[in-house]
Design a protein around this motif. Sequence first.
Motif, PDB file in Angstrom:
ATOM      1  N   GLN A  26       0.816  -1.216   0.000  1.00 43.10           N
ATOM      2  CA  GLN A  26       0.000   0.000   0.000  1.00 43.10           C
ATOM      3  C   GLN A  26       0.844   1.258   0.000  1.00 43.10           C
ATOM      4  OE1 GLN A  26      -2.722  -0.377   3.255  1.00 43.10           O
ATOM      5  NE2 GLN A  26      -3.700  -2.168   2.399  1.00 43.10           N
ATOM      6  N   ARG A  27       2.148   1.127  -0.020  1.00 44.52           N
ATOM      7  CA  ARG A  27       3.079   2.258  -0.040  1.00 44.52           C
ATOM      8  C   ARG A  27       2.756   3.293   1.043  1.00 44.52           C
ATOM      9  NH1 ARG A  27       2.419   1.686  -5.960  1.00 44.52           N
ATOM     10  NH2 ARG A  27       4.283   0.627  -6.651  1.00 44.52           N
ATOM     11  N   MET A  28       2.576   2.798   2.244  1.00 45.87           N
ATOM     12  CA  MET A  28       2.285   3.706   3.350  1.00 45.87           C
ATOM     13  C   MET A  28       3.517   3.873   4.235  1.00 45.87           C
ATOM     14  SD  MET A  28      -0.065   1.439   5.949  1.00 45.87           S
ATOM     15  CE  MET A  28      -1.315   1.107   4.778  1.00 45.87           C
ATOM     16  N   ASN A  29       3.461   4.867   5.043  1.00 48.09           N
ATOM     17  CA  ASN A  29       4.509   5.155   6.007  1.00 48.09           C
ATOM     18  C   ASN A  29       4.701   3.952   6.934  1.00 48.09           C
ATOM     19  OD1 ASN A  29       5.916   6.123   8.284  1.00 48.09           O
ATOM     20  ND2 ASN A  29       5.140   8.177   7.942  1.00 48.09           N
ATOM     21  N   ARG A  30       5.925   3.654   7.287  1.00 50.47           N
ATOM     22  CA  ARG A  30       6.202   2.516   8.168  1.00 50.47           C
ATOM     23  C   ARG A  30       5.521   2.660   9.516  1.00 50.47           C
ATOM     24  NH1 ARG A  30      12.595   1.313   7.396  1.00 50.47           N
ATOM     25  NH2 ARG A  30      12.453   0.623   5.240  1.00 50.47           N
ATOM     26  N   ARG A  31       5.470   3.894  10.016  1.00 47.51           N
ATOM     27  CA  ARG A  31       4.836   4.103  11.320  1.00 47.51           C
ATOM     28  C   ARG A  31       3.349   3.793  11.257  1.00 47.51           C
ATOM     29  NH1 ARG A  31       6.698   9.975  12.658  1.00 47.51           N
ATOM     30  NH2 ARG A  31       6.125  10.136  10.479  1.00 47.51           N
ATOM     31  N   VAL A  32       2.694   4.183  10.173  1.00 43.58           N
ATOM     32  CA  VAL A  32       1.269   3.882  10.007  1.00 43.58           C
ATOM     33  C   VAL A  32       1.077   2.374   9.883  1.00 43.58           C
ATOM     34  CG1 VAL A  32      -0.733   4.182   8.507  1.00 43.58           C
ATOM     35  CG2 VAL A  32       0.768   6.119   8.983  1.00 43.58           C
ATOM     36  N   ALA A  33       1.945   1.716   9.116  1.00 41.66           N
ATOM     37  CA  ALA A  33       1.853   0.262   8.961  1.00 41.66           C
ATOM     38  C   ALA A  33       2.030  -0.449  10.304  1.00 41.66           C
ATOM     39  CB  ALA A  33       2.890  -0.224   7.955  1.00 41.66           C
ATOM     40  N   LEU A  34       2.940   0.047  11.130  1.00 47.76           N
ATOM     41  CA  LEU A  34       3.153  -0.553  12.446  1.00 47.76           C
ATOM     42  C   LEU A  34       1.911  -0.401  13.325  1.00 47.76           C
ATOM     43  CD1 LEU A  34       5.063  -1.889  14.520  1.00 47.76           C
ATOM     44  CD2 LEU A  34       5.682   0.427  15.221  1.00 47.76           C
ATOM     45  N   VAL A  35       1.322   0.790  13.321  1.00 48.78           N
ATOM     46  CA  VAL A  35       0.114   1.010  14.130  1.00 48.78           C
ATOM     47  C   VAL A  35      -1.032   0.144  13.625  1.00 48.78           C
ATOM     48  CG1 VAL A  35      -1.642   2.710  14.758  1.00 48.78           C
ATOM     49  CG2 VAL A  35       0.774   3.307  14.902  1.00 48.78           C
ATOM     50  N   LEU A  36      -1.195   0.066  12.313  1.00 45.36           N
ATOM     51  CA  LEU A  36      -2.260  -0.777  11.761  1.00 45.36           C
ATOM     52  C   LEU A  36      -2.032  -2.249  12.097  1.00 45.36           C
ATOM     53  CD1 LEU A  36      -2.869   0.828   8.264  1.00 45.36           C
ATOM     54  CD2 LEU A  36      -4.317   0.935  10.287  1.00 45.36           C
ATOM     55  N   THR A  37      -0.795  -2.661  12.099  1.00 48.70           N
ATOM     56  CA  THR A  37      -0.478  -4.040  12.462  1.00 48.70           C
ATOM     57  C   THR A  37      -0.811  -4.296  13.925  1.00 48.70           C
ATOM     58  OG1 THR A  37       1.292  -4.109  10.848  1.00 48.70           O
ATOM     59  CG2 THR A  37       1.360  -5.751  12.577  1.00 48.70           C
ATOM     60  N   TRP A  38      -0.455  -3.362  14.779  1.00 54.61           N
ATOM     61  CA  TRP A  38      -0.716  -3.516  16.212  1.00 54.61           C
ATOM     62  C   TRP A  38      -2.215  -3.477  16.506  1.00 54.61           C
ATOM     63  CZ3 TRP A  38       2.401  -5.469  19.559  1.00 54.61           C
ATOM     64  CH2 TRP A  38       2.130  -5.364  20.905  1.00 54.61           C
ATOM     65  N   ALA A  39      -2.962  -2.713  15.734  1.00 48.95           N
ATOM     66  CA  ALA A  39      -4.397  -2.556  15.977  1.00 48.95           C
ATOM     67  C   ALA A  39      -5.227  -3.588  15.225  1.00 48.95           C
ATOM     68  CB  ALA A  39      -4.839  -1.154  15.557  1.00 48.95           C
ATOM     69  N   GLY A  40      -4.590  -4.492  14.511  1.00 47.77           N
ATOM     70  CA  GLY A  40      -5.288  -5.437  13.645  1.00 47.77           C
ATOM     71  C   GLY A  40      -6.204  -6.397  14.374  1.00 47.77           C
ATOM     72  N   THR A  41      -6.714  -7.345  13.611  1.00 50.23           N
ATOM     73  CA  THR A  41      -7.672  -8.313  14.151  1.00 50.23           C
ATOM     74  C   THR A  41      -7.068  -9.082  15.313  1.00 50.23           C
ATOM     75  OG1 THR A  41      -6.933  -9.952  12.552  1.00 50.23           O
ATOM     76  CG2 THR A  41      -8.826  -8.605  11.946  1.00 50.23           C
ATOM     77  N   ARG A  42      -7.940  -9.537  16.191  1.00 46.76           N
ATOM     78  CA  ARG A  42      -7.445 -10.125  17.430  1.00 46.76           C
ATOM     79  C   ARG A  42      -8.078 -11.455  17.789  1.00 46.76           C
ATOM     80  NH1 ARG A  42      -7.743  -4.555  18.904  1.00 46.76           N
ATOM     81  NH2 ARG A  42      -5.659  -3.787  19.296  1.00 46.76           N
TER      82      ARG A  42
END
Length: 178
Positions: A26-42
């Motif tokens: 998705q060519r997004m910022n690494r910080r955004v990708a990290l937050v999205l990963t941390w907030a992902g499905t659980r």
Amino acid sequence: MVALAIAATLVAVRLLWVAPLSAVVQRMNRRVALVLTWAGTRGVVPLAAALSIPVTTRHGAALTQRPLLLVLSTSVVVVTLVVRGFTLAPVVRRSGIALEPDHTEREEAAVRCRLAGAGMRRLDELAQSQAVPDVVLHRLRRGLSARRDDAVNTSPTWTGPPPLSDPPTWSTGSCAAT
């Protein structure tokens, strides 16, 4: 203890797999990708998969490890919900992608003000076409004016126009906060 080890492994695998993949795809910022990963499905899928395991085999033999698997999957879901849920706000703050509360309040006030302005302009159109009784128009104008005044007065550093007091027509539809 086993559930904690499994949960830690799953979170680590998710961080190592999803964050780089989402940043590349998705060519997004690494910080955004990290937050999205941390907030992902659980855990909806693992819990559903564990619950879908039958109690017995086709031949009638009991699956003796099914209760253990249910306990482990439920524990993993709870651990990831609690740990990642409570640490999400600090992760977002540390990433630097969080907006300041004053900024979001100003944006919300500007949007509420614009919405009230759009409503007033529509009421002006209805008044010109005489499609709505004057008493209804007056009541709606009062309500929209109160909403606009509330948006202006509750914004922490409002820089838009001053609130209007129940104008007969809404001539200034812009109330952008800068």
